[in-house]
Structure formats: structure tokens, C-alpha cells
Design an enzyme around this catalytic site. Sequence first.
Site, short mmCIF file in Angstrom:
data_model
loop_
_atom_site.label_atom_id
_atom_site.label_comp_id
_atom_site.label_asym_id
_atom_site.label_seq_id
_atom_site.Cartn_x
_atom_site.Cartn_y
_atom_site.Cartn_z
N LYS A 202 0.84 -1.21 0.00
CA LYS A 202 0.00 0.00 0.00
C LYS A 202 0.87 1.27 0.00
O LYS A 202 0.71 2.16 -0.82
CB LYS A 202 -0.94 -0.02 1.21
CG LYS A 202 -1.72 1.23 1.43
CD LYS A 202 -2.68 1.52 0.29
CE LYS A 202 -3.13 2.96 0.30
NZ LYS A 202 -3.98 3.33 -0.81
N GLY A 255 -1.92 16.23 -3.89
CA GLY A 255 -2.58 16.62 -2.64
C GLY A 255 -3.47 15.49 -2.19
O GLY A 255 -3.24 14.33 -2.52
N CYS A 258 -4.28 11.15 1.06
CA CYS A 258 -3.41 9.96 1.09
C CYS A 258 -1.97 10.19 0.66
O CYS A 258 -1.05 9.87 1.42
CB CYS A 258 -4.03 8.86 0.23
SG CYS A 258 -5.52 8.18 0.98
N1 LIG Z 1 -9.62 8.27 1.59
C1 LIG Z 1 -9.01 7.53 0.69
O1 LIG Z 1 -9.05 7.80 -0.52
C2 LIG Z 1 -8.24 6.29 1.11
C3 LIG Z 1 -7.87 5.36 0.15
C4 LIG Z 1 -7.17 4.21 0.55
C5 LIG Z 1 -6.82 4.06 1.88
N2 LIG Z 1 -7.17 5.00 2.80
C6 LIG Z 1 -6.83 4.77 4.20
O2 LIG Z 1 -8.01 4.31 4.86
C7 LIG Z 1 -8.05 4.82 6.21
C8 LIG Z 1 -9.33 5.61 6.42
O3 LIG Z 1 -9.31 6.74 5.56
P1 LIG Z 1 -10.60 7.64 5.34
O4 LIG Z 1 -10.24 8.65 4.32
O5 LIG Z 1 -11.78 6.78 5.14
O6 LIG Z 1 -10.68 8.33 6.79
P2 LIG Z 1 -11.80 9.32 7.34
O7 LIG Z 1 -11.08 10.30 8.19
O8 LIG Z 1 -12.69 9.78 6.25
O9 LIG Z 1 -12.70 8.37 8.29
C9 LIG Z 1 -12.22 7.76 9.44
C10 LIG Z 1 -13.42 7.46 10.34
O10 LIG Z 1 -12.98 6.71 11.48
C11 LIG Z 1 -13.75 7.12 12.59
N3 LIG Z 1 -13.11 6.70 13.82
C12 LIG Z 1 -12.00 7.20 14.42
N4 LIG Z 1 -11.73 6.53 15.55
C13 LIG Z 1 -12.67 5.59 15.69
C14 LIG Z 1 -12.92 4.56 16.64
N5 LIG Z 1 -12.10 4.40 17.70
N6 LIG Z 1 -13.98 3.76 16.47
C15 LIG Z 1 -14.81 3.91 15.41
N7 LIG Z 1 -14.62 4.85 14.47
C16 LIG Z 1 -13.57 5.68 14.61
C17 LIG Z 1 -13.86 8.61 12.43
O11 LIG Z 1 -14.91 9.15 13.20
C18 LIG Z 1 -14.08 8.74 10.91
O12 LIG Z 1 -15.47 8.72 10.59
C19 LIG Z 1 -6.76 5.64 6.38
O13 LIG Z 1 -5.78 4.81 6.93
C20 LIG Z 1 -6.39 6.01 4.95
O14 LIG Z 1 -5.01 6.23 4.81
C21 LIG Z 1 -7.89 6.11 2.45
#
Ligand SMILES: NC(=O)c1ccc[n+]([C@@H]2O[C@H](COP(=O)([O-])OP(=O)(O)OC[C@H]3O[C@@H](n4cnc5c(N)ncnc54)[C@H](O)[C@@H]3O)[C@@H](O)[C@H]2O)c1
Length: 426
Positions: A202, A255, A258
Site C-alpha cells: 500500500k 494533494g 493519502c
Molecule cells: N480516503 C481515501 O481515498 C483512502 C484510500 C485508501 C486508503 N485509505 C486509508 O483508509 C483509512 C481511512 O481513511 P478515510 O479517508 O476513510 O478516513 P476518514 O477520516 O474519512 O474516516 C475515518 C473514520 O474513522 C472514525 N473513527 C476514528 N476513531 C474511531 C474509533 N475508535 N472507532 C470507530 N470509528 C472511529 C472517524 O470518526 C471517521 O469517521 C486511512 O488509513 C487512509 O489512509 C484512504
Amino acid sequence: MKVTVIGTGFVGVVSAAVYASFGNQVIGLDIDENKIKLLEKGQVPFYEPDLQELLLEQQAKGKLRFTTSYQEAINEAEIIIIAVGTPSASDGTADLKYVLASAESLAPYLKENAIVVIKSTVPPGTLEKVISVIKEKISTKFYGASLPEFLREGSAVFDTLNPDRIVIGAEDDFVFTKLEELHKTLKAPVVHCKVASAQMAKYTANSYLATRITFINEVANLCEKNGADIEEVIKAIGYDKRIGQHYWYPGLGYGGSCFPKDVKELAAYSRTVGESGNLLNRVDEINKDRIFRLLKKFAEESGGFKDKTIAILGLSFKPNTDDMREAPSTKIIPFLSDKKAKVRSYDPMAKYNPLATDNHQQFSSIEEACENADIIMAVVEWPEIISFDFSKVKNNKKQTFIDCRNQFNPERVKNWQYQYLGIGKR
Ligand SMILES: NC(=O)c1ccc[n+]([C@@H]2O[C@H](COP(=O)([O-])OP(=O)(O)OC[C@H]3O[C@@H](n4cnc5c(N)ncnc54)[C@H](O)[C@@H]3O)[C@@H](O)[C@H]2O)c1
């Protein structure tokens, strides 16, 4: 299968809705009560194409529900997918506090032989930490796995239904079999590998793509010095099968939520294991400087920003999303305000939250944002922006059109009577 997704952000909601559409019984869990209230009513708290429809469809079928209760979400779950945020800490390393907090909260309710899967982007060693947090609380037998996510915001539903590959990092055949079954509807290659390999895959994918963007931006700088055209260079190199025509985006730099974080985190991880991380440190620094370097160049070429009216078209970090995390607009608008320019912006979806010092107003159409503009900056390639006929908003002043994503034909823009400035071309 009974599946729970912890964290209902971009990744969590999309994953939950897609796994439900495969016929699984899915629960989405978050600690954010407002988010869960919206999701329970069938409302997605952010903009992502096709997601709203999929969510409503799966809720109507009774396949998908949401809760803030760990007990309710974990009690019967066979597969628990952790998809919480992993922002960079101040030293650049991945801050695992949300991942470890969810491990601690889920532990008391874990059922025998459940699989705890990390989908969040995390460095090698994290699954071991999650397992030890759970084992401190219970003696129930459970399994762990890594299932990194490769979706792109803006096409997240499509990407999840049509992935290039599924990567499963685990140690047990039971886990490989169950996670493969979870994805059996998809026609993608499945890579079975070690947990650390999945986690490295990743970070490697995102760091490589960020490096590729940075590389072509460096080449674009040289083209501006010598009269070459970056688009012609890309075409010429792209016929080499080792290089390809795809994924060359000269522009303001990468930007989003990620790339900046993942490059920093892989560089920081390198340092924790005794490596320098020099290449990625440099990529990060070059990318951070890039937007300001270009803004200074644009100012010189257009006669300065002071007291100018500047239209900023596109506020999100890329098209088809309202996500503004590390978006160019969040750097451009404060920079221009600081230079005493008057900023008028437009975005089809994103809402800019101005700083107190921002001399900025957001409008609801391209026409309004461009009213009386001295400079128009096309920052994001939303289809509505790149297909717009800017001759309709040409006024009688000398005006500059800055094509930040090289989406416009320079001759066409010049025919509209604008001074044209692009990236990597004169
Ligand atoms: N956004 C993307 O395009 C993308 C793509 C691939 C991978 N990722 C990875 O996936 C992960 C999530 O990214 P995202 O963009 O969805 O994040 P995000 O910030 O949109 O969402 C994260 C969610 O987790 C919740 N959360 C935090 N602590 C918690 C807990 N203890 N219990 C339950 N819920 C909790 C938050 O309230 C939030 O709603 C990250 O590691 C990111 O690097 C993101």
C-alpha cells in the site's frame, strides 16, 4: 457473512455498502454520532459518485445498518474491518491512536474465530500491536489480517467493484479462504502474501505514484526553461512500454488525504528501521514547495497578484469529490489573500471554510466567480470547468488564464483573448 466495518469515513462507508451489495450482512460502526445519524437516515456525509444510491439500496434490502455501539457491531461479526483514519504524527510516522483505540473497544465483544482485518493504511508491525492490545483483554481465539485499500476518492464505488487486485496479508489458510470468499464476486487477481508485504504494498503504490507526479513536475520545470512542451515530452516517452502514457499529471503537485501522508509516513518508517528515506524526504519537500514556486512564477508572468481580482475554479483536491484535505485551494487562497488579491471561487461540490484573514468569497457558478476577474485559475479538472466556454466571461481588461492542470488548448484560450499560462510549456 456477518461483517462489521469500523470507521465510516470515505473508505468505511464505501466498503460497507459494497460488501453489503455482495449479499453480506454488514454493520458500519463509528464513534461520531452525527455521522451515524446521517447514515442511518440514508445520507452520505460527503460527496462520492454512486454511493448514495448504493447505500439506500442496501439499507432498503436490510443488508446494511449503522451504529455507534461496539457491543452491537462486534458481538456476532465474523469479519471485523478496521477502516479508521491514520493521520501522520508530528514526526511523520503514522499515528495509530484510532486503530489501537478501536482494537481496545472491540476486544470485549469478539466472538470465537473472528477475523480482525486492518484496511487502514498502516506500517508493518501494526497488526502485531492490534493483536497484543486485544490479547491483553481477552483469551478468545481470533485471527488477524491486512487488507489494504487502493480505492480513489471520486471513483471509489467503481474502484471497489472493479479493483486492479485484492491484496490479503495473513498467516493462516482459514483467513485467506474467508477473505477470498468475501471478495468472490469480484473478478480481480488476489495476492496472498505476508502481512508486512501487504502493508508495504500500500505505501509503495502511493509513494511511487507521488514520486511519478513529482518527477514529471521536475521535468515540466525544465521544459519551461528551454521551450519544450511537457505534453509533447509525455507523448514521446509514453510509447516506451516500460514507461506508458498513463498517470502523467504535471500540475501544482499532489494533494489529498493519502499521497502527502503516505509519502511522509513511509519516509518516517524508513528512519525508524535505520534507513534514511532520502528519496521520499525529497519528494515530500519538493511537493510542498511546488505550489508556492508556481504561484511566484505565475505572479511574475501575469504582472503580480496585488489588488487583482482572481477567480479560483476548483476547491476540492481533485474532481468528483468534495474532499479538501491537502487541496491546492487551501494553499492558494491564503497565499493570494496575503498578497492583497481579492479571491472569488467556485466548486461544484466542495465548500471552502475561509480563514479569518482570507479575502475570499465563494460563488455558486463559474460565471459569478469570474466576474470582473483579472486572473482566472482553473485549479481542478471538474468536467464542468474544463468544458466551459470562457469567451462568455471575457471582459474588456487584460486577463490571464492559468491552466493549472494543462486541460485547455492554449490556442483556444488565446483566441478568447486571454494571456495563457500552463504547466511545463510556454
Ligand atoms: N480516503 C481515501 O481515498 C483512502 C484510500 C485508501 C486508503 N485509505 C486509508 O483508509 C483509512 C481511512 O481513511 P478515510 O479517508 O476513510 O478516513 P476518514 O477520516 O474519512 O474516516 C475515518 C473514520 O474513522 C472514525 N473513527 C476514528 N476513531 C474511531 C474509533 N475508535 N472507532 C470507530 N470509528 C472511529 C472517524 O470518526 C471517521 O469517521 C486511512 O488509513 C487512509 O489512509 C484512504
